[in-house]
Design a protein around this motif. Structure first.
Motif, mmCIF file in Angstrom:
data_model
loop_
_atom_site.group_PDB
_atom_site.id
_atom_site.type_symbol
_atom_site.label_atom_id
_atom_site.label_comp_id
_atom_site.label_asym_id
_atom_site.label_seq_id
_atom_site.Cartn_x
_atom_site.Cartn_y
_atom_site.Cartn_z
ATOM 1 N N ASP A 195 59.773 22.497 2.450
ATOM 2 C CA ASP A 195 60.145 21.461 3.406
ATOM 3 C C ASP A 195 58.996 21.181 4.362
ATOM 4 O O ASP A 195 58.176 22.059 4.646
ATOM 5 N N PRO A 196 58.925 19.944 4.891
ATOM 6 C CA PRO A 196 57.889 19.631 5.874
ATOM 7 C C PRO A 196 57.930 20.609 7.040
ATOM 8 O O PRO A 196 58.987 20.966 7.540
ATOM 9 N N LYS B 251 58.295 9.712 10.914
ATOM 10 C CA LYS B 251 58.233 10.611 12.082
ATOM 11 C C LYS B 251 59.437 10.446 13.009
ATOM 12 O O LYS B 251 59.302 10.384 14.220
ATOM 13 N N TRP B 252 60.617 10.330 12.413
ATOM 14 C CA TRP B 252 61.909 10.305 13.097
ATOM 15 C C TRP B 252 62.115 9.051 13.958
ATOM 16 O O TRP B 252 63.013 9.015 14.794
ATOM 17 N N GLU C 68 58.047 11.214 0.957
ATOM 18 C CA GLU C 68 58.384 12.633 1.087
ATOM 19 C C GLU C 68 58.778 13.251 -0.259
ATOM 20 O O GLU C 68 59.599 14.166 -0.306
ATOM 21 N N ARG D 97 61.682 11.358 8.021
ATOM 22 C CA ARG D 97 60.480 12.193 8.144
ATOM 23 C C ARG D 97 59.221 11.394 7.873
ATOM 24 O O ARG D 97 58.188 11.583 8.522
ATOM 25 N N GLN E 91 67.537 15.941 15.713
ATOM 26 C CA GLN E 91 67.394 15.451 14.343
ATOM 27 C C GLN E 91 68.738 15.010 13.770
ATOM 28 O O GLN E 91 68.821 13.992 13.078
ATOM 29 N N LEU F 175 66.939 11.401 5.185
ATOM 30 C CA LEU F 175 66.004 12.273 5.900
ATOM 31 C C LEU F 175 64.577 12.103 5.386
ATOM 32 O O LEU F 175 63.616 12.256 6.153
ATOM 33 N N ARG F 176 64.414 11.768 4.109
ATOM 34 C CA ARG F 176 63.066 11.458 3.598
ATOM 35 C C ARG F 176 62.485 10.272 4.369
ATOM 36 O O ARG F 176 61.322 10.295 4.788
#
Length: 553
Positions: free
Chosen positions: A5-6, A264-265, A391, A261, A208, A257-258
Protein backbone atom coordinates in the motif's frame (compact mmCIF):
# COMPACT_ATOMS: atom_id res chain seq x y z
CA UNK A 1 -3.18 -3.09 5.22
CA UNK A 2 -0.38 -4.39 3.02
CA UNK A 3 3.34 -3.75 2.54
CA UNK A 4 2.39 -2.79 -1.01
CA UNK A 5 0.00 0.00 0.00
CA UNK A 6 1.10 3.61 -0.53
CA UNK A 7 3.22 4.77 2.38
CA UNK A 8 4.27 1.21 3.19
CA UNK A 9 7.63 -0.48 2.75
CA UNK A 10 7.18 -1.55 -0.89
CA UNK A 11 5.52 1.63 -2.08
CA UNK A 12 7.11 4.84 -0.80
CA UNK A 13 7.18 8.07 -2.77
CA UNK A 14 10.29 10.27 -2.67
CA UNK A 15 9.06 12.48 0.20
CA UNK A 16 8.16 9.44 2.29
CA UNK A 17 11.55 7.87 1.62
CA UNK A 18 13.25 11.10 2.67
CA UNK A 19 11.14 11.16 5.84
CA UNK A 20 12.20 7.60 6.59
CA UNK A 21 15.86 8.52 6.13
CA UNK A 22 15.48 11.56 8.39
CA UNK A 23 13.73 9.40 10.97
CA UNK A 24 16.65 6.95 11.05
CA UNK A 25 19.14 9.79 11.52
CA UNK A 26 17.03 11.47 14.22
CA UNK A 27 16.55 8.18 16.05
CA UNK A 28 20.26 7.42 16.02
CA UNK A 29 21.14 10.95 17.17
CA UNK A 30 18.52 10.86 19.93
CA UNK A 31 19.68 7.57 21.43
CA UNK A 32 23.42 8.21 21.08
CA UNK A 33 23.25 11.76 22.50
CA UNK A 34 21.03 10.84 25.46
CA UNK A 35 23.14 7.82 26.34
CA UNK A 36 26.50 9.37 25.34
CA UNK A 37 27.40 6.40 23.14
CA UNK A 38 28.83 5.94 19.64
CA UNK A 39 27.78 3.63 16.83
CA UNK A 40 30.05 0.85 18.12
CA UNK A 41 28.33 0.61 21.52
CA UNK A 42 24.86 1.69 20.38
CA UNK A 43 23.48 -1.80 21.00
CA UNK A 44 24.47 -1.69 24.67
CA UNK A 45 22.78 1.66 25.34
CA UNK A 46 19.56 1.91 27.35
CA UNK A 47 17.31 1.81 24.31
CA UNK A 48 19.64 0.42 21.60
CA UNK A 49 19.10 -3.26 22.35
CA UNK A 50 15.42 -2.59 23.13
CA UNK A 51 15.02 -1.06 19.66
CA UNK A 52 16.39 -4.11 17.85
CA UNK A 53 14.39 -6.49 20.05
CA UNK A 54 11.32 -4.43 19.10
CA UNK A 55 12.16 -4.96 15.42
CA UNK A 56 12.25 -8.75 16.09
CA UNK A 57 12.47 -10.39 12.64
CA UNK A 58 10.49 -7.65 10.89
CA UNK A 59 12.07 -5.32 8.35
CA UNK A 60 13.22 -2.40 10.57
CA UNK A 61 12.03 0.09 7.92
CA UNK A 62 8.53 -1.39 8.07
CA UNK A 63 8.50 -0.89 11.85
CA UNK A 64 9.66 2.73 11.65
CA UNK A 65 7.11 3.42 8.93
CA UNK A 66 4.33 2.40 11.35
CA UNK A 67 5.33 5.25 13.66
CA UNK A 68 5.69 7.70 10.77
CA UNK A 69 2.23 6.89 9.39
CA UNK A 70 0.73 7.01 12.90
CA UNK A 71 2.06 10.57 13.27
CA UNK A 72 1.17 11.65 9.71
CA UNK A 73 4.81 11.64 8.54
CA UNK A 74 5.90 14.21 11.12
CA UNK A 75 9.43 13.01 11.98
CA UNK A 76 9.63 14.83 15.34
CA UNK A 77 6.27 13.45 16.50
CA UNK A 78 7.14 9.95 15.28
CA UNK A 79 10.49 10.11 17.10
CA UNK A 80 8.77 11.15 20.33
CA UNK A 81 6.30 8.28 20.02
CA UNK A 82 9.03 5.74 19.26
CA UNK A 83 11.14 6.79 22.27
CA UNK A 84 8.01 6.58 24.44
CA UNK A 85 7.42 3.06 23.10
CA UNK A 86 10.98 1.98 23.89
CA UNK A 87 10.64 3.41 27.40
CA UNK A 88 7.36 1.55 27.84
CA UNK A 89 8.82 -1.74 26.54
CA UNK A 90 11.78 -1.32 28.89
CA UNK A 91 9.63 -0.46 31.93
CA UNK A 92 7.10 -3.20 31.17
CA UNK A 93 9.82 -5.79 30.60
CA UNK A 94 8.36 -6.90 27.26
CA UNK A 95 11.57 -8.85 26.46
CA UNK A 96 11.17 -10.82 29.70
CA UNK A 97 7.46 -11.35 29.07
CA UNK A 98 8.17 -12.79 25.62
CA UNK A 99 10.96 -14.95 27.10
CA UNK A 100 8.66 -16.41 29.76
CA UNK A 101 5.63 -16.64 27.44
CA UNK A 102 2.47 -18.21 28.84
CA UNK A 103 4.24 -19.12 32.08
CA UNK A 104 4.20 -15.40 32.95
CA UNK A 105 0.42 -15.31 32.72
CA UNK A 106 -2.31 -16.34 35.12
CA UNK A 107 -3.26 -19.92 34.16
CA UNK A 108 -6.91 -19.45 35.17
CA UNK A 109 -7.16 -16.31 33.03
CA UNK A 110 -5.82 -18.15 29.99
CA UNK A 111 -8.50 -20.81 30.50
CA UNK A 112 -11.30 -18.22 30.26
CA UNK A 113 -10.63 -17.98 26.52
CA UNK A 114 -11.43 -14.26 26.68
CA UNK A 115 -8.84 -13.60 23.95
CA UNK A 116 -7.58 -15.97 21.28
CA UNK A 117 -6.40 -16.15 17.66
CA UNK A 118 -8.83 -17.95 15.35
CA UNK A 119 -7.20 -17.97 11.91
CA UNK A 120 -7.18 -15.31 9.19
CA UNK A 121 -9.75 -13.04 7.56
CA UNK A 122 -10.41 -13.01 3.79
CA UNK A 123 -7.45 -10.73 3.06
CA UNK A 124 -4.96 -12.65 5.20
CA UNK A 125 -5.00 -10.64 8.44
CA UNK A 126 -4.67 -12.67 11.68
CA UNK A 127 -7.90 -12.50 13.71
CA UNK A 128 -7.90 -11.80 17.45
CA UNK A 129 -11.22 -12.95 18.90
CA UNK A 130 -12.26 -11.21 22.14
CA UNK A 131 -15.26 -12.69 24.03
CA UNK A 132 -16.38 -9.67 26.05
CA UNK A 133 -18.65 -11.69 28.37
CA UNK A 134 -15.65 -13.74 29.55
CA UNK A 135 -13.84 -10.67 30.84
CA UNK A 136 -15.22 -9.80 34.28
CA UNK A 137 -13.91 -6.61 35.82
CA UNK A 138 -11.82 -7.35 38.91
CA UNK A 139 -11.76 -11.12 38.44
CA UNK A 140 -8.01 -10.94 37.78
CA UNK A 141 -5.46 -8.21 38.60
CA UNK A 142 -5.09 -5.45 36.00
CA UNK A 143 -1.41 -6.34 35.60
CA UNK A 144 -2.33 -9.93 34.74
CA UNK A 145 -4.87 -8.91 32.09
CA UNK A 146 -2.44 -6.32 30.74
CA UNK A 147 0.27 -8.98 30.33
CA UNK A 148 -2.21 -11.19 28.47
CA UNK A 149 -3.00 -8.34 26.07
CA UNK A 150 0.67 -7.47 25.44
CA UNK A 151 1.69 -11.10 24.88
CA UNK A 152 -1.23 -11.48 22.45
CA UNK A 153 0.09 -8.49 20.47
CA UNK A 154 3.57 -10.02 20.33
CA UNK A 155 2.16 -13.40 19.25
CA UNK A 156 0.15 -11.61 16.55
CA UNK A 157 3.37 -10.28 15.01
CA UNK A 158 4.51 -13.88 14.45
CA UNK A 159 1.28 -14.61 12.58
CA UNK A 160 1.74 -11.87 9.98
CA UNK A 161 2.70 -13.06 6.49
CA UNK A 162 4.28 -10.58 4.08
CA UNK A 163 2.84 -8.35 2.61
CA UNK A 164 0.07 -8.19 5.29
CA UNK A 165 1.03 -5.86 8.15
CA UNK A 166 -2.09 -5.60 10.30
CA UNK A 167 -4.51 -7.64 12.39
CA UNK A 168 -8.29 -7.83 12.63
CA UNK A 169 -9.96 -7.82 16.06
CA UNK A 170 -13.45 -9.26 16.58
CA UNK A 171 -15.17 -8.09 19.76
CA UNK A 172 -17.98 -10.56 20.44
CA UNK A 173 -20.49 -8.62 22.57
CA UNK A 174 -23.00 -11.47 23.01
CA UNK A 175 -23.98 -11.82 26.66
CA UNK A 176 -22.35 -8.49 27.56
CA UNK A 177 -23.47 -6.83 30.81
CA UNK A 178 -22.24 -4.12 33.14
CA UNK A 179 -19.92 -6.53 34.98
CA UNK A 180 -17.95 -6.91 31.73
CA UNK A 181 -17.42 -3.16 31.25
CA UNK A 182 -13.86 -2.44 32.35
CA UNK A 183 -13.02 1.15 31.41
CA UNK A 184 -9.53 0.95 32.88
CA UNK A 185 -8.53 -2.09 30.79
CA UNK A 186 -10.24 -0.68 27.68
CA UNK A 187 -8.18 2.51 28.05
CA UNK A 188 -5.04 0.38 28.46
CA UNK A 189 -5.91 -1.53 25.28
CA UNK A 190 -6.54 1.66 23.29
CA UNK A 191 -3.27 3.14 24.52
CA UNK A 192 -1.50 -0.08 23.54
CA UNK A 193 -2.83 0.04 19.97
CA UNK A 194 -2.50 3.76 19.41
CA UNK A 195 0.89 4.38 21.02
CA UNK A 196 2.92 1.18 21.39
CA UNK A 197 1.70 -0.96 18.46
CA UNK A 198 0.73 1.84 16.07
CA UNK A 199 -0.82 1.19 12.66
CA UNK A 200 -1.46 -2.46 13.56
CA UNK A 201 -5.21 -2.25 12.98
CA UNK A 202 -6.19 -2.06 9.31
CA UNK A 203 -8.37 0.97 8.76
CA UNK A 204 -8.52 4.47 7.37
CA UNK A 205 -7.95 7.35 9.70
CA UNK A 206 -10.92 9.61 10.42
CA UNK A 207 -9.97 12.23 7.82
CA UNK A 208 -9.47 9.61 5.12
CA UNK A 209 -12.78 7.91 5.89
CA UNK A 210 -14.53 11.29 5.79
CA UNK A 211 -12.89 12.02 2.45
CA UNK A 212 -14.07 8.67 1.12
CA UNK A 213 -17.62 9.39 2.27
CA UNK A 214 -17.56 12.87 0.72
CA UNK A 215 -16.19 11.41 -2.50
CA UNK A 216 -19.06 8.91 -2.71
CA UNK A 217 -21.61 11.69 -2.23
CA UNK A 218 -19.87 13.97 -4.77
CA UNK A 219 -19.64 11.20 -7.35
CA UNK A 220 -23.31 10.31 -6.93
CA UNK A 221 -24.37 13.98 -7.14
CA UNK A 222 -22.21 14.56 -10.22
CA UNK A 223 -23.63 11.63 -12.17
CA UNK A 224 -27.26 12.12 -11.13
CA UNK A 225 -27.26 15.90 -11.77
CA UNK A 226 -25.54 15.67 -15.17
CA UNK A 227 -27.85 12.86 -16.31
CA UNK A 228 -30.98 14.13 -14.52
CA UNK A 229 -31.58 10.74 -12.89
CA UNK A 230 -32.45 9.53 -9.40
CA UNK A 231 -31.02 6.66 -7.37
CA UNK A 232 -33.55 4.20 -8.81
CA UNK A 233 -32.40 4.72 -12.41
CA UNK A 234 -28.76 5.57 -11.66
CA UNK A 235 -27.61 2.31 -13.28
CA UNK A 236 -29.13 3.28 -16.62
CA UNK A 237 -27.47 6.72 -16.72
CA UNK A 238 -24.54 7.48 -19.04
CA UNK A 239 -21.92 6.75 -16.41
CA UNK A 240 -23.86 4.68 -13.86
CA UNK A 241 -23.51 1.26 -15.44
CA UNK A 242 -19.98 2.10 -16.58
CA UNK A 243 -19.03 2.86 -12.99
CA UNK A 244 -20.21 -0.50 -11.70
CA UNK A 245 -18.64 -2.35 -14.64
CA UNK A 246 -15.40 -0.51 -13.81
CA UNK A 247 -15.65 -1.82 -10.26
CA UNK A 248 -16.00 -5.36 -11.68
CA UNK A 249 -15.80 -7.66 -8.63
CA UNK A 250 -13.44 -5.38 -6.68
CA UNK A 251 -14.49 -3.64 -3.50
CA UNK A 252 -15.86 -0.31 -4.86
CA UNK A 253 -14.14 1.56 -2.01
CA UNK A 254 -10.78 0.27 -3.27
CA UNK A 255 -11.45 1.86 -6.67
CA UNK A 256 -12.50 5.20 -5.17
CA UNK A 257 -9.49 5.17 -2.85
CA UNK A 258 -7.21 4.71 -5.88
CA UNK A 259 -8.60 7.92 -7.34
CA UNK A 260 -8.30 9.72 -4.00
CA UNK A 261 -4.69 8.65 -3.43
CA UNK A 262 -3.74 9.50 -7.00
CA UNK A 263 -4.96 13.05 -6.38
CA UNK A 264 -3.52 13.27 -2.86
CA UNK A 265 -6.94 13.11 -1.17
CA UNK A 266 -8.27 16.18 -2.99
CA UNK A 267 -11.93 15.27 -3.53
CA UNK A 268 -12.60 17.68 -6.43
CA UNK A 269 -9.54 16.50 -8.34
CA UNK A 270 -10.35 12.84 -7.60
CA UNK A 271 -13.90 13.42 -8.86
CA UNK A 272 -12.56 14.94 -12.06
CA UNK A 273 -10.24 11.96 -12.50
CA UNK A 274 -13.05 9.45 -11.94
CA UNK A 275 -15.38 11.13 -14.45
CA UNK A 276 -12.55 11.37 -17.01
CA UNK A 277 -11.92 7.64 -16.48
CA UNK A 278 -15.58 6.78 -17.05
CA UNK A 279 -15.67 8.97 -20.20
CA UNK A 280 -12.54 7.26 -21.48
CA UNK A 281 -13.94 3.78 -20.79
CA UNK A 282 -17.10 4.68 -22.70
CA UNK A 283 -15.25 6.25 -25.63
CA UNK A 284 -12.82 3.35 -25.79
CA UNK A 285 -15.69 0.88 -25.28
CA UNK A 286 -13.70 -1.09 -22.71
CA UNK A 287 -16.78 -3.23 -21.95
CA UNK A 288 -16.88 -4.40 -25.56
CA UNK A 289 -13.13 -5.05 -25.62
CA UNK A 290 -13.42 -7.21 -22.49
CA UNK A 291 -16.45 -9.00 -23.99
CA UNK A 292 -14.58 -9.84 -27.22
CA UNK A 293 -11.30 -10.58 -25.46
CA UNK A 294 -8.42 -11.84 -27.55
CA UNK A 295 -10.63 -12.04 -30.66
CA UNK A 296 -10.56 -8.21 -30.72
CA UNK A 297 -6.77 -8.23 -31.00
CA UNK A 298 -4.44 -8.80 -33.93
CA UNK A 299 -3.51 -12.49 -33.82
CA UNK A 300 -0.03 -11.87 -35.27
CA UNK A 301 0.66 -9.25 -32.62
CA UNK A 302 -0.32 -11.64 -29.81
CA UNK A 303 2.13 -14.19 -31.24
CA UNK A 304 5.07 -11.76 -30.96
CA UNK A 305 5.02 -12.28 -27.19
CA UNK A 306 5.96 -8.64 -26.73
CA UNK A 307 3.71 -8.54 -23.66
CA UNK A 308 2.82 -11.39 -21.31
CA UNK A 309 2.14 -12.20 -17.66
CA UNK A 310 4.93 -14.09 -15.94
CA UNK A 311 3.81 -15.14 -12.47
CA UNK A 312 4.15 -13.00 -9.33
CA UNK A 313 6.96 -11.07 -7.68
CA UNK A 314 8.16 -11.82 -4.16
CA UNK A 315 5.41 -9.73 -2.53
CA UNK A 316 2.59 -11.15 -4.63
CA UNK A 317 2.23 -8.57 -7.41
CA UNK A 318 1.36 -9.97 -10.88
CA UNK A 319 4.22 -9.41 -13.33
CA UNK A 320 3.73 -8.00 -16.83
CA UNK A 321 6.81 -8.93 -18.85
CA UNK A 322 7.52 -6.68 -21.84
CA UNK A 323 10.12 -7.81 -24.36
CA UNK A 324 10.98 -4.44 -25.86
CA UNK A 325 12.90 -5.82 -28.86
CA UNK A 326 9.71 -7.57 -30.00
CA UNK A 327 7.84 -4.26 -30.32
CA UNK A 328 8.76 -2.72 -33.66
CA UNK A 329 7.32 0.74 -34.25
CA UNK A 330 4.82 0.70 -37.13
CA UNK A 331 4.70 -3.11 -37.46
CA UNK A 332 1.10 -3.05 -36.22
CA UNK A 333 -1.39 -0.19 -36.08
CA UNK A 334 -1.35 2.05 -32.99
CA UNK A 335 -4.97 1.11 -32.30
CA UNK A 336 -4.10 -2.60 -32.32
CA UNK A 337 -1.21 -2.20 -29.86
CA UNK A 338 -3.31 0.05 -27.63
CA UNK A 339 -6.09 -2.54 -27.49
CA UNK A 340 -3.55 -5.19 -26.50
CA UNK A 341 -2.30 -2.93 -23.69
CA UNK A 342 -5.77 -2.07 -22.34
CA UNK A 343 -6.87 -5.71 -22.39
CA UNK A 344 -3.72 -6.62 -20.47
CA UNK A 345 -4.59 -4.06 -17.79
CA UNK A 346 -8.06 -5.61 -17.48
CA UNK A 347 -6.63 -9.15 -17.34
CA UNK A 348 -4.22 -7.98 -14.64
CA UNK A 349 -7.15 -7.06 -12.39
CA UNK A 350 -8.23 -10.72 -12.41
CA UNK A 351 -4.75 -11.74 -11.23
CA UNK A 352 -4.71 -9.54 -8.13
CA UNK A 353 -5.10 -11.43 -4.88
CA UNK A 354 -6.27 -9.27 -1.95
CA UNK A 355 -4.70 -7.44 -0.18
CA UNK A 356 -2.30 -6.82 -3.09
CA UNK A 357 -3.55 -3.97 -5.32
CA UNK A 358 -0.55 -3.38 -7.62
CA UNK A 359 1.30 -4.94 -10.52
CA UNK A 360 4.98 -5.07 -11.41
CA UNK A 361 6.13 -4.40 -14.97
CA UNK A 362 9.47 -5.73 -16.24
CA UNK A 363 10.81 -3.99 -19.35
CA UNK A 364 13.43 -6.34 -20.83
CA UNK A 365 15.69 -4.00 -22.82
CA UNK A 366 17.98 -6.72 -24.23
CA UNK A 367 18.38 -6.20 -27.98
CA UNK A 368 16.83 -2.71 -27.88
CA UNK A 369 17.51 -0.47 -30.89
CA UNK A 370 15.97 2.68 -32.37
CA UNK A 371 13.32 0.71 -34.28
CA UNK A 372 11.87 -0.35 -30.91
CA UNK A 373 11.55 3.20 -29.53
CA UNK A 374 7.90 4.17 -29.96
CA UNK A 375 7.30 7.47 -28.11
CA UNK A 376 3.66 7.55 -29.17
CA UNK A 377 2.88 4.21 -27.54
CA UNK A 378 4.99 4.96 -24.45
CA UNK A 379 3.02 8.20 -24.00
CA UNK A 380 -0.22 6.20 -24.31
CA UNK A 381 1.03 3.69 -21.72
CA UNK A 382 2.07 6.41 -19.26
CA UNK A 383 -1.32 8.14 -19.64
CA UNK A 384 -3.10 4.82 -19.18
CA UNK A 385 -1.32 4.05 -15.90
CA UNK A 386 -1.50 7.56 -14.48
CA UNK A 387 -5.00 8.59 -15.57
CA UNK A 388 -7.19 5.55 -16.19
CA UNK A 389 -5.66 2.85 -13.98
CA UNK A 390 -4.20 5.06 -11.22
CA UNK A 391 -2.45 3.53 -8.24
CA UNK A 392 -2.15 0.21 -10.08
CA UNK A 393 1.62 0.26 -10.66
CA UNK A 394 3.76 -1.17 -7.88
CA UNK A 395 7.14 -1.29 -9.62
CA UNK A 396 8.50 -0.71 -13.13
CA UNK A 397 11.79 -2.55 -13.59
CA UNK A 398 13.93 -1.51 -16.57
CA UNK A 399 16.34 -4.39 -17.03
CA UNK A 400 19.61 -4.32 -19.00
CA UNK A 401 19.03 -0.93 -20.60
CA UNK A 402 21.72 -0.07 -23.20
CA UNK A 403 23.28 3.41 -23.26
CA UNK A 404 21.10 4.26 -26.25
CA UNK A 405 17.99 4.10 -24.07
CA UNK A 406 19.16 6.69 -21.52
CA UNK A 407 18.70 9.55 -24.01
CA UNK A 408 15.14 8.26 -24.58
CA UNK A 409 14.59 8.04 -20.82
CA UNK A 410 15.30 11.76 -20.39
CA UNK A 411 12.26 12.44 -22.58
CA UNK A 412 10.01 9.78 -21.05
CA UNK A 413 10.53 10.76 -17.42
CA UNK A 414 9.18 14.26 -18.14
CA UNK A 415 5.78 12.64 -18.67
CA UNK A 416 5.84 10.83 -15.34
CA UNK A 417 4.14 11.92 -12.14
CA UNK A 418 6.78 12.03 -9.35
CA UNK A 419 5.02 9.16 -7.56
CA UNK A 420 5.14 7.00 -10.69
CA UNK A 421 8.75 7.98 -11.40
CA UNK A 422 9.70 6.90 -7.87
CA UNK A 423 8.51 3.37 -8.73
CA UNK A 424 10.92 3.00 -11.67
CA UNK A 425 14.10 1.04 -11.00
CA UNK A 426 16.99 0.35 -13.37
CA UNK A 427 18.42 -3.15 -12.96
CA UNK A 428 21.55 -4.40 -14.67
CA UNK A 429 22.09 -7.91 -13.32
CA UNK A 430 20.15 -11.04 -12.50
CA UNK A 431 21.13 -11.00 -8.81
CA UNK A 432 19.40 -7.66 -8.26
CA UNK A 433 16.34 -8.82 -10.20
CA UNK A 434 16.01 -12.00 -8.13
CA UNK A 435 15.78 -9.89 -4.98
CA UNK A 436 12.40 -8.78 -6.34
CA UNK A 437 11.32 -11.75 -8.47
CA UNK A 438 12.05 -15.42 -7.90
CA UNK A 439 13.86 -17.20 -10.75
CA UNK A 440 10.80 -19.40 -11.27
CA UNK A 441 8.84 -16.32 -12.41
CA UNK A 442 11.54 -14.78 -14.60
CA UNK A 443 11.24 -15.80 -18.29
CA UNK A 444 13.95 -18.00 -19.75
CA UNK A 445 14.91 -15.30 -22.26
CA UNK A 446 15.81 -13.14 -19.24
CA UNK A 447 17.87 -16.03 -17.78
CA UNK A 448 15.08 -17.21 -15.49
CA UNK A 449 13.31 -20.57 -15.20
CA UNK A 450 9.82 -19.61 -16.40
CA UNK A 451 9.17 -20.93 -19.93
CA UNK A 452 8.94 -18.16 -22.52
CA UNK A 453 5.48 -17.11 -23.70
CA UNK A 454 3.84 -19.38 -26.24
CA UNK A 455 0.28 -18.44 -27.06
CA UNK A 456 -2.43 -21.08 -26.48
CA UNK A 457 -5.33 -20.32 -28.87
CA UNK A 458 -8.97 -21.00 -27.94
CA UNK A 459 -9.94 -24.66 -28.04
CA UNK A 460 -12.99 -26.01 -29.83
CA UNK A 461 -14.67 -26.36 -26.41
CA UNK A 462 -13.91 -22.67 -25.67
CA UNK A 463 -15.68 -21.67 -28.88
CA UNK A 464 -18.67 -23.93 -28.16
CA UNK A 465 -19.04 -22.48 -24.69
CA UNK A 466 -18.72 -18.90 -25.95
CA UNK A 467 -21.46 -19.48 -28.54
CA UNK A 468 -23.69 -20.96 -25.83
CA UNK A 469 -23.18 -17.94 -23.57
CA UNK A 470 -23.90 -15.46 -26.36
CA UNK A 471 -27.07 -17.34 -27.33
CA UNK A 472 -28.34 -17.55 -23.74
CA UNK A 473 -30.20 -14.24 -23.76
CA UNK A 474 -32.58 -15.27 -20.96
CA UNK A 475 -29.91 -15.94 -18.32
CA UNK A 476 -27.85 -12.99 -19.54
CA UNK A 477 -30.81 -10.68 -19.01
CA UNK A 478 -31.49 -12.21 -15.60
CA UNK A 479 -27.85 -11.79 -14.53
CA UNK A 480 -27.85 -8.18 -15.76
CA UNK A 481 -31.01 -7.35 -13.82
CA UNK A 482 -29.57 -8.94 -10.67
CA UNK A 483 -26.39 -6.90 -11.08
CA UNK A 484 -28.43 -3.73 -11.52
CA UNK A 485 -30.45 -4.44 -8.37
CA UNK A 486 -27.29 -5.26 -6.38
CA UNK A 487 -25.62 -2.06 -7.65
CA UNK A 488 -28.54 0.16 -6.64
CA UNK A 489 -28.82 -1.55 -3.25
CA UNK A 490 -25.08 -1.11 -2.61
CA UNK A 491 -25.25 2.54 -3.65
CA UNK A 492 -28.30 3.21 -1.48
CA UNK A 493 -26.63 1.74 1.62
CA UNK A 494 -23.34 3.48 0.81
CA UNK A 495 -25.03 6.87 0.62
CA UNK A 496 -26.71 6.19 3.95
CA UNK A 497 -23.32 5.22 5.42
CA UNK A 498 -21.66 8.33 3.94
CA UNK A 499 -24.24 10.66 5.46
CA UNK A 500 -24.08 9.22 8.99
CA UNK A 501 -21.60 8.98 11.79
CA UNK A 502 -20.24 5.55 12.69
CA UNK A 503 -23.15 3.11 12.73
CA UNK A 504 -22.37 -0.58 13.29
CA UNK A 505 -25.65 -1.68 11.71
CA UNK A 506 -24.97 0.27 8.50
CA UNK A 507 -21.43 -1.12 8.33
CA UNK A 508 -22.77 -4.68 8.48
CA UNK A 509 -25.43 -3.89 5.88
CA UNK A 510 -22.77 -2.40 3.62
CA UNK A 511 -20.53 -5.48 3.91
CA UNK A 512 -23.50 -7.66 3.02
CA UNK A 513 -24.37 -5.41 0.06
CA UNK A 514 -20.80 -5.56 -1.20
CA UNK A 515 -20.83 -9.37 -1.12
CA UNK A 516 -24.14 -9.40 -3.00
CA UNK A 517 -22.67 -7.02 -5.58
CA UNK A 518 -19.62 -9.22 -6.08
CA UNK A 519 -21.77 -12.35 -6.37
CA UNK A 520 -24.05 -10.64 -8.91
CA UNK A 521 -21.08 -9.54 -11.01
CA UNK A 522 -19.59 -13.02 -10.93
CA UNK A 523 -22.81 -14.40 -12.44
CA UNK A 524 -22.40 -11.89 -15.28
CA UNK A 525 -18.80 -12.79 -16.13
CA UNK A 526 -19.48 -15.53 -18.74
CA UNK A 527 -21.84 -13.16 -20.61
CA UNK A 528 -19.62 -10.07 -20.63
CA UNK A 529 -16.10 -11.52 -20.95
CA UNK A 530 -14.22 -14.44 -22.45
CA UNK A 531 -11.62 -16.90 -21.33
CA UNK A 532 -8.07 -16.02 -22.36
CA UNK A 533 -4.67 -17.62 -22.79
CA UNK A 534 -4.22 -17.21 -19.03
CA UNK A 535 -7.34 -19.24 -18.33
CA UNK A 536 -6.12 -21.96 -20.66
CA UNK A 537 -2.65 -22.14 -19.07
CA UNK A 538 -4.19 -22.24 -15.58
CA UNK A 539 -2.95 -18.83 -14.40
CA UNK A 540 -6.50 -17.45 -14.03
CA UNK A 541 -9.14 -19.58 -12.31
CA UNK A 542 -12.75 -18.58 -12.96
CA UNK A 543 -14.92 -21.67 -12.42
CA UNK A 544 -18.06 -19.59 -13.11
CA UNK A 545 -17.58 -20.27 -16.85
CA UNK A 546 -17.93 -24.05 -16.35
CA UNK A 547 -20.68 -23.67 -13.71
CA UNK A 548 -22.78 -21.46 -16.00
CA UNK A 549 -22.20 -23.69 -19.04
CA UNK A 550 -23.47 -26.71 -17.09
CA UNK A 551 -26.66 -24.80 -16.25
CA UNK A 552 -27.23 -24.03 -19.93
CA UNK A 553 -26.94 -27.68 -20.98
Amino acid sequence: MSANDPGHINNLNKDQEENLKSFWISLFDKITSENKVSLENFYDSTYGKELFYAFANDNPDAVLLRWLRARKWNVSHALEQLIDTLKWRFQWGVKQLVAEGESALCYEEILTGKTSYIGYDRVGRPITYVAAKDHIKGQFPLESTGKLAVLSMEIGRKLLHNPVESVTVIFDMAGFSLKNMDYQHTQFLLNLLQNYYPDSLDNLNTDQEDNLKSFWISLFDKITSENKVSLENFYDSTYGKELFYAFANDNPDVTLLRWLRARKWNINQALELSIDTLKWRLQWDVKQLVAEGESALCYEEILTGKMSYSGYDRVGRPIIYISVKDHVKGQFSSESTQKLTVLFMEIGRKLLNSPVEFITVIFDMAGFSRKNMDYQHIHFLVNLVQSYYPESLGLALIVNAPWLFYSCWRIIKRWLDPVVESKVQFINNLDDLTKIVDLSNIPEQLNGNNPDFKYIPPTEQDNIMLSAFRADSYRHKQASENHEQASINYLRITLEWAQKKHDKHILEERKKAMKELRDAYEQLIPYISTRTHYHRNGFIHEPIFDITYEKIQ
